[in-house]
Design an enzyme around this catalytic site. Structure first.
Site, PDB file in Angstrom:
ATOM      1  N   THR A 129       0.802  -1.224   0.000  1.00 23.92           N
ATOM      2  CA  THR A 129       0.000   0.000   0.000  1.00 23.92           C
ATOM      3  C   THR A 129       0.838   1.279   0.000  1.00 23.92           C
ATOM      4  O   THR A 129       1.958   1.301   0.540  1.00 23.92           O
ATOM      5  CB  THR A 129      -0.919   0.017   1.249  1.00 23.92           C
ATOM      6  OG1 THR A 129      -1.491   1.327   1.395  1.00 23.92           O
ATOM      7  CG2 THR A 129      -0.145  -0.290   2.529  1.00 23.92           C
ATOM      8  N   GLU A 131       0.306   3.583   1.887  1.00 23.81           N
ATOM      9  CA  GLU A 131       0.451   3.995   3.291  1.00 23.81           C
ATOM     10  C   GLU A 131       1.857   3.698   3.814  1.00 23.81           C
ATOM     11  O   GLU A 131       2.250   4.229   4.849  1.00 23.81           O
ATOM     12  CB  GLU A 131      -0.593   3.294   4.167  1.00 23.81           C
ATOM     13  CG  GLU A 131      -1.998   3.857   4.026  1.00 23.81           C
ATOM     14  CD  GLU A 131      -2.147   5.262   4.620  1.00 23.81           C
ATOM     15  OE1 GLU A 131      -1.811   5.448   5.793  1.00 23.81           O
ATOM     16  OE2 GLU A 131      -2.581   6.169   3.883  1.00 23.81           O
ATOM     17  N   TYR A 157      -1.199   0.404  10.861  1.00 22.88           N
ATOM     18  CA  TYR A 157      -1.523  -0.282   9.593  1.00 22.88           C
ATOM     19  C   TYR A 157      -0.338  -0.194   8.627  1.00 22.88           C
ATOM     20  O   TYR A 157       0.097  -1.207   8.067  1.00 22.88           O
ATOM     21  CB  TYR A 157      -2.773   0.356   8.964  1.00 22.88           C
ATOM     22  CG  TYR A 157      -3.027  -0.077   7.540  1.00 22.88           C
ATOM     23  CD1 TYR A 157      -3.557  -1.329   7.248  1.00 22.88           C
ATOM     24  CD2 TYR A 157      -2.749   0.779   6.463  1.00 22.88           C
ATOM     25  CE1 TYR A 157      -3.784  -1.732   5.932  1.00 22.88           C
ATOM     26  CE2 TYR A 157      -2.983   0.390   5.147  1.00 22.88           C
ATOM     27  CZ  TYR A 157      -3.501  -0.869   4.886  1.00 22.88           C
ATOM     28  OH  TYR A 157      -3.723  -1.247   3.584  1.00 22.88           O
ATOM     29  N   LYS A 161       1.911  -3.278   7.220  1.00 21.07           N
ATOM     30  CA  LYS A 161       2.007  -3.544   5.783  1.00 21.07           C
ATOM     31  C   LYS A 161       3.458  -3.523   5.302  1.00 21.07           C
ATOM     32  O   LYS A 161       3.817  -4.216   4.357  1.00 21.07           O
ATOM     33  CB  LYS A 161       1.189  -2.500   5.005  1.00 21.07           C
ATOM     34  CG  LYS A 161      -0.294  -2.812   4.936  1.00 21.07           C
ATOM     35  CD  LYS A 161      -0.594  -3.961   3.969  1.00 21.07           C
ATOM     36  CE  LYS A 161      -2.084  -4.211   3.825  1.00 21.07           C
ATOM     37  NZ  LYS A 161      -2.409  -5.382   3.016  1.00 21.07           N
TER      38      LYS A 161
HETATM   39  P1  NAP Z   1     -11.448  -4.439   2.774  1.00 17.99           P
HETATM   40  O1  NAP Z   1     -12.641  -4.120   1.932  1.00 17.99           O
HETATM   41  O2  NAP Z   1     -11.307  -3.812   4.106  1.00 17.99           O
HETATM   42  O3  NAP Z   1     -11.393  -6.034   2.947  1.00 17.99           O
HETATM   43  C1  NAP Z   1     -10.536  -6.627   3.896  1.00 17.99           C
HETATM   44  C2  NAP Z   1     -10.770  -8.130   3.874  1.00 17.99           C
HETATM   45  O4  NAP Z   1      -9.887  -8.742   4.821  1.00 17.99           O
HETATM   46  C3  NAP Z   1     -12.184  -8.565   4.255  1.00 17.99           C
HETATM   47  O5  NAP Z   1     -12.611  -9.566   3.366  1.00 17.99           O
HETATM   48  C4  NAP Z   1     -11.998  -9.148   5.644  1.00 17.99           C
HETATM   49  O6  NAP Z   1     -12.915 -10.173   5.968  1.00 17.99           O
HETATM   50  C5  NAP Z   1     -10.604  -9.739   5.504  1.00 17.99           C
HETATM   51  N1  NAP Z   1     -10.000 -10.056   6.802  1.00 17.99           N
HETATM   52  C6  NAP Z   1      -9.919  -9.260   7.906  1.00 17.99           C
HETATM   53  N2  NAP Z   1      -9.339  -9.923   8.928  1.00 17.99           N
HETATM   54  C7  NAP Z   1      -9.025 -11.162   8.452  1.00 17.99           C
HETATM   55  C8  NAP Z   1      -8.433 -12.313   9.033  1.00 17.99           C
HETATM   56  N3  NAP Z   1      -8.037 -12.338  10.315  1.00 17.99           N
HETATM   57  N4  NAP Z   1      -8.277 -13.418   8.253  1.00 17.99           N
HETATM   58  C9  NAP Z   1      -8.691 -13.432   6.966  1.00 17.99           C
HETATM   59  N5  NAP Z   1      -9.278 -12.366   6.359  1.00 17.99           N
HETATM   60  C10 NAP Z   1      -9.442 -11.254   7.103  1.00 17.99           C
HETATM   61  O7  NAP Z   1     -10.100  -4.123   1.947  1.00 17.99           O
HETATM   62  P2  NAP Z   1      -9.916  -3.775   0.392  1.00 17.99           P
HETATM   63  O8  NAP Z   1     -10.154  -2.331   0.202  1.00 17.99           O
HETATM   64  O9  NAP Z   1     -10.649  -4.770  -0.432  1.00 17.99           O
HETATM   65  O10 NAP Z   1      -8.350  -3.994   0.233  1.00 17.99           O
HETATM   66  C11 NAP Z   1      -7.795  -5.259  -0.112  1.00 17.99           C
HETATM   67  C12 NAP Z   1      -6.349  -5.313   0.358  1.00 17.99           C
HETATM   68  O11 NAP Z   1      -5.600  -4.273  -0.285  1.00 17.99           O
HETATM   69  C13 NAP Z   1      -6.142  -5.106   1.856  1.00 17.99           C
HETATM   70  O12 NAP Z   1      -5.051  -5.889   2.253  1.00 17.99           O
HETATM   71  C14 NAP Z   1      -5.802  -3.617   1.965  1.00 17.99           C
HETATM   72  O13 NAP Z   1      -5.044  -3.386   3.131  1.00 17.99           O
HETATM   73  C15 NAP Z   1      -5.000  -3.429   0.695  1.00 17.99           C
HETATM   74  N6  NAP Z   1      -5.018  -2.096   0.103  1.00 17.99           N
HETATM   75  C16 NAP Z   1      -6.202  -1.459  -0.125  1.00 17.99           C
HETATM   76  C17 NAP Z   1      -6.216  -0.225  -0.757  1.00 17.99           C
HETATM   77  C18 NAP Z   1      -7.509   0.488  -1.067  1.00 17.99           C
HETATM   78  O14 NAP Z   1      -7.469   1.690  -1.382  1.00 17.99           O
HETATM   79  N7  NAP Z   1      -8.636  -0.208  -1.060  1.00 17.99           N
HETATM   80  C19 NAP Z   1      -4.997   0.372  -1.142  1.00 17.99           C
HETATM   81  C20 NAP Z   1      -3.815  -0.323  -0.903  1.00 17.99           C
HETATM   82  C21 NAP Z   1      -3.827  -1.547  -0.299  1.00 17.99           C
HETATM   83  P3  NAP Z   1     -14.238  -9.931   6.886  1.00 17.99           P
HETATM   84  O15 NAP Z   1     -15.306  -9.479   5.949  1.00 17.99           O
HETATM   85  O16 NAP Z   1     -14.491 -11.274   7.447  1.00 17.99           O
HETATM   86  O17 NAP Z   1     -13.863  -8.897   7.893  1.00 17.99           O
HETATM   87  O1  F7E Z   2      -9.138   8.075   4.682  1.00 12.56           O
HETATM   88  C1  F7E Z   2      -9.574  11.433   6.038  1.00 12.56           C
HETATM   89  C2  F7E Z   2      -8.566  10.507   6.696  1.00 12.56           C
HETATM   90  O2  F7E Z   2     -10.009   5.944   5.613  1.00 12.56           O
HETATM   91  C3  F7E Z   2      -8.712   8.983   3.669  1.00 12.56           C
HETATM   92  C4  F7E Z   2      -7.336   2.183   2.929  1.00 12.56           C
HETATM   93  O3  F7E Z   2      -7.937   1.470   1.879  1.00 12.56           O
HETATM   94  O4  F7E Z   2      -6.209   3.683   1.417  1.00 12.56           O
HETATM   95  C5  F7E Z   2      -7.120   3.624   2.503  1.00 12.56           C
HETATM   96  O5  F7E Z   2      -6.602   4.346   3.619  1.00 12.56           O
HETATM   97  C6  F7E Z   2      -8.461  10.346   4.285  1.00 12.56           C
HETATM   98  C7  F7E Z   2      -7.584  10.319   5.533  1.00 12.56           C
HETATM   99  O6  F7E Z   2      -8.500   5.936   3.571  1.00 12.56           O
HETATM  100  C8  F7E Z   2     -12.813  10.962   7.592  1.00 12.56           C
HETATM  101  O7  F7E Z   2      -8.000  11.092   7.855  1.00 12.56           O
HETATM  102  C9  F7E Z   2     -11.545  12.624   7.031  1.00 12.56           C
HETATM  103  O8  F7E Z   2      -6.706  11.402   5.471  1.00 12.56           O
HETATM  104  O9  F7E Z   2     -10.797   6.715   3.343  1.00 12.56           O
HETATM  105  P1  F7E Z   2      -9.710   6.631   4.324  1.00 12.56           P
HETATM  106  P2  F7E Z   2      -6.940   5.896   3.878  1.00 12.56           P
HETATM  107  O10 F7E Z   2      -6.636   6.182   5.279  1.00 12.56           O
HETATM  108  O11 F7E Z   2      -6.251   6.734   2.849  1.00 12.56           O
HETATM  109  C10 F7E Z   2      -4.905   3.138   1.688  1.00 12.56           C
HETATM  110  C11 F7E Z   2      -4.071   3.254   0.445  1.00 12.56           C
HETATM  111  C12 F7E Z   2      -4.958   1.781   2.257  1.00 12.56           C
HETATM  112  O12 F7E Z   2      -4.059   0.972   2.064  1.00 12.56           O
HETATM  113  C13 F7E Z   2      -6.004   1.518   3.300  1.00 12.56           C
HETATM  114  O13 F7E Z   2      -6.237   0.128   3.444  1.00 12.56           O
HETATM  115  O14 F7E Z   2      -9.713  10.880   4.724  1.00 12.56           O
HETATM  116  N1  F7E Z   2     -10.892  11.493   6.683  1.00 12.56           N
HETATM  117  N2  F7E Z   2     -12.720  12.320   7.607  1.00 12.56           N
HETATM  118  C14 F7E Z   2     -11.657  10.439   7.007  1.00 12.56           C
HETATM  119  N3  F7E Z   2     -11.456   9.123   6.840  1.00 12.56           N
HETATM  120  C15 F7E Z   2     -12.440   8.274   7.264  1.00 12.56           C
HETATM  121  N4  F7E Z   2     -12.283   6.939   7.085  1.00 12.56           N
HETATM  122  N5  F7E Z   2     -13.593   8.743   7.861  1.00 12.56           N
HETATM  123  C16 F7E Z   2     -13.824  10.084   8.053  1.00 12.56           C
HETATM  124  O15 F7E Z   2     -14.857  10.458   8.586  1.00 12.56           O
END
Ligand code: NAP
Ligand code: F7E
Length: 330
Positions: A129, A131, A157, A161
């Site tokens: 990620t 992050e 987090y 990662k």
């Molecule tokens: P998400 O919607 O939060 O899905 C996370 C998944 O992980 C869910 O299916 C959850 O299952 C599962 N999980 C949680 N704890 C677990 C455990 N102990 N054992 C097995 N599975 C578990 O995440 P996403 O947005 O699809 O992202 C997919 C991956 O890419 C993640 O690793 C995330 O950190 C990474 N990532 C995401 C982004 C983004 O912008 N979306 C960017 C960079 C990297 P439950 O439903 O059972 O909780």
């Molecule tokens: O926050 C601000 C918050 O939680 C984005 C994950 O998929 O992308 C995601 O992480 C921004 C941050 O995503 C609220 O402080 C303001 O600056 O939607 P977010 P994230 O933290 O960027 C990365 C790439 C991953 O890997 C992660 O798994 O928005 N913010 N107000 C808020 N954020 C949330 N959630 N809720 C608020 O009310």
């Protein structure tokens, strides 16, 4: 001779990317196995209804024995490790759980692949990620982060990662395993969880339009993110595992926008020009350390993988608001 179907094992099947990837791999003719956790997972019925062709296996990233079984049963050609505690804010509240699942869970999975005897044959995708970079001014190169940029994670987090990223690289170097890490910047869409800021906004905007909600409460509005569409990004994951050799690739749009800009476009979609009267702020949604600005440079993925995002920022906001208007009208 009949075609032999490729087999894929996906962790995180109930999440946003798990859904998009399942769709993509099904279109490509894969036999798909998904890991589901918990003795009564409320997501199970939804996933079974949406993907009737999916084979579910009960396992958990913190339980290596369950992962060995999942690998042995699915006999995967490709493994996509998408499972994680993925919410940055939540990771500050549950830092040890985040380390166990998001960090050490990856080690458990890699060991399970070795124990089940698939280390020479299975290709593995690890969900790294943006992050890990931290979004700080001093380590942010002109034109955006690249695969060579230095890391400075700003949350439990991000730290977990980074461990996962390095243990993946270490197993690649130590045991010759085919493990590719995708350093993905934020990607969103209609499958995004309501706890993330984009979907929280688009869902609230739809409800405000329909008279079901009066305002939305958020944290900081100035952070900037490089937001793309999740459907485009799972295509990049798949392409990484079709290469001849494993490597790390960054997927991003090359644009960065603030939450205020996202609010602007989302409210305009329902005909509201000034969103300020509809937005309140609450420190509960602010983080102990913030990632200020994220901007990625996807040049390597574009050149080597032939990957390019299709949905732009206005298109993404529109798609999400329209989806939530449909959803909330039902
Ligand atoms: P998400 O919607 O939060 O899905 C996370 C998944 O992980 C869910 O299916 C959850 O299952 C599962 N999980 C949680 N704890 C677990 C455990 N102990 N054992 C097995 N599975 C578990 O995440 P996403 O947005 O699809 O992202 C997919 C991956 O890419 C993640 O690793 C995330 O950190 C990474 N990532 C995401 C982004 C983004 O912008 N979306 C960017 C960079 C990297 P439950 O439903 O059972 O909780
Ligand atoms: O926050 C601000 C918050 O939680 C984005 C994950 O998929 O992308 C995601 O992480 C921004 C941050 O995503 C609220 O402080 C303001 O600056 O939607 P977010 P994230 O933290 O960027 C990365 C790439 C991953 O890997 C992660 O798994 O928005 N913010 N107000 C808020 N954020 C949330 N959630 N809720 C608020 O009310």
């Amino acid at each position: 001779m009949a075609d032999v179907k490729k087999r894929a094992l996906i962790t995180g099947i109930t999440g946003q990317d798990g859904g998009h990837l399942t769709e993509l791999l099904h279109e490509k003719g894969y036999e798909i196995y998904g890991i589901i956790r918990g003795q009564h997972n409320p997501q199970r019925a939804r996933v079974e209804a949406e993907f009737p062709y999916l084979n579910l296996i009960e396992a958990d990233l913190t339980d290596t024995s369950s992962l060995v079984r999942a690998v042995a049963v699915s006999k995967p050609d490709e493994i996509y490790n998408l499972g994680a505690i993925s919410h940055v804010g939540y990771s500050f509240k549950n830092p040890q759980l985040t380390a166990d699942v998001t960090g050490k869970g990856v080690l458990n999975l890699l060991e399970a692949v070795r124990m089940a005897g698939f280390e020479k044959t299975a290709r593995i995708y690890q969900a790294s990620t943006s992050e890990m970079f931290g979004g700080l001014e001093y380590n942010q190169p002109e034109g955006g982060y690249t695969e060579e940029s230095s890391f400075h994670p700003r949350s439990p987090y991000g730290v977990a990662k980074l461990y996962a990223h390095w243990i993946s690289r270490n197993y690649r170097e130590s045991y010759g395993m085919f493990i590719s890490c995708g350093i993905l910047f934020n990607h969103e869409g209609d499958r995004r969880g309501l706890e993330f800021v984009t979907r929280k906004i688009t869902n609230a905007v739809a409800r405000i339009k329909l008279g079901k909600q009066e305002f939305i409460t958020l944290g900081d509005l100035w952070p900037k993110r490089d937001w793309g569409y999740a459907g485009d990004y799972v295509e990049g994951m798949w392409r990484m595992l079709q290469q001849d050799t494993p490597d790390d690739f960054l997927l991003a749009t090359g644009e960065t926008h603030s939450i205020e800009e996202f609010l602007d476009l989302a409210f305009k979609e329902i005909g509201i020009e000034d969103w300020h009267p509809y937005v309140k702020q609450d420190p509960r949604f602010m983080r102990p350390a913030e990632v200020d600005v994220l901007l990625g440079n996807p040049a390597k993925a574009e050149k080597v993988l032939g990957w390019k995002r299709k949905v732009d920022f206005p298109g993404l906001v529109k798609l999400m608001v329209q989806h939530d208007l449909d959803l909330e009208s039902k």
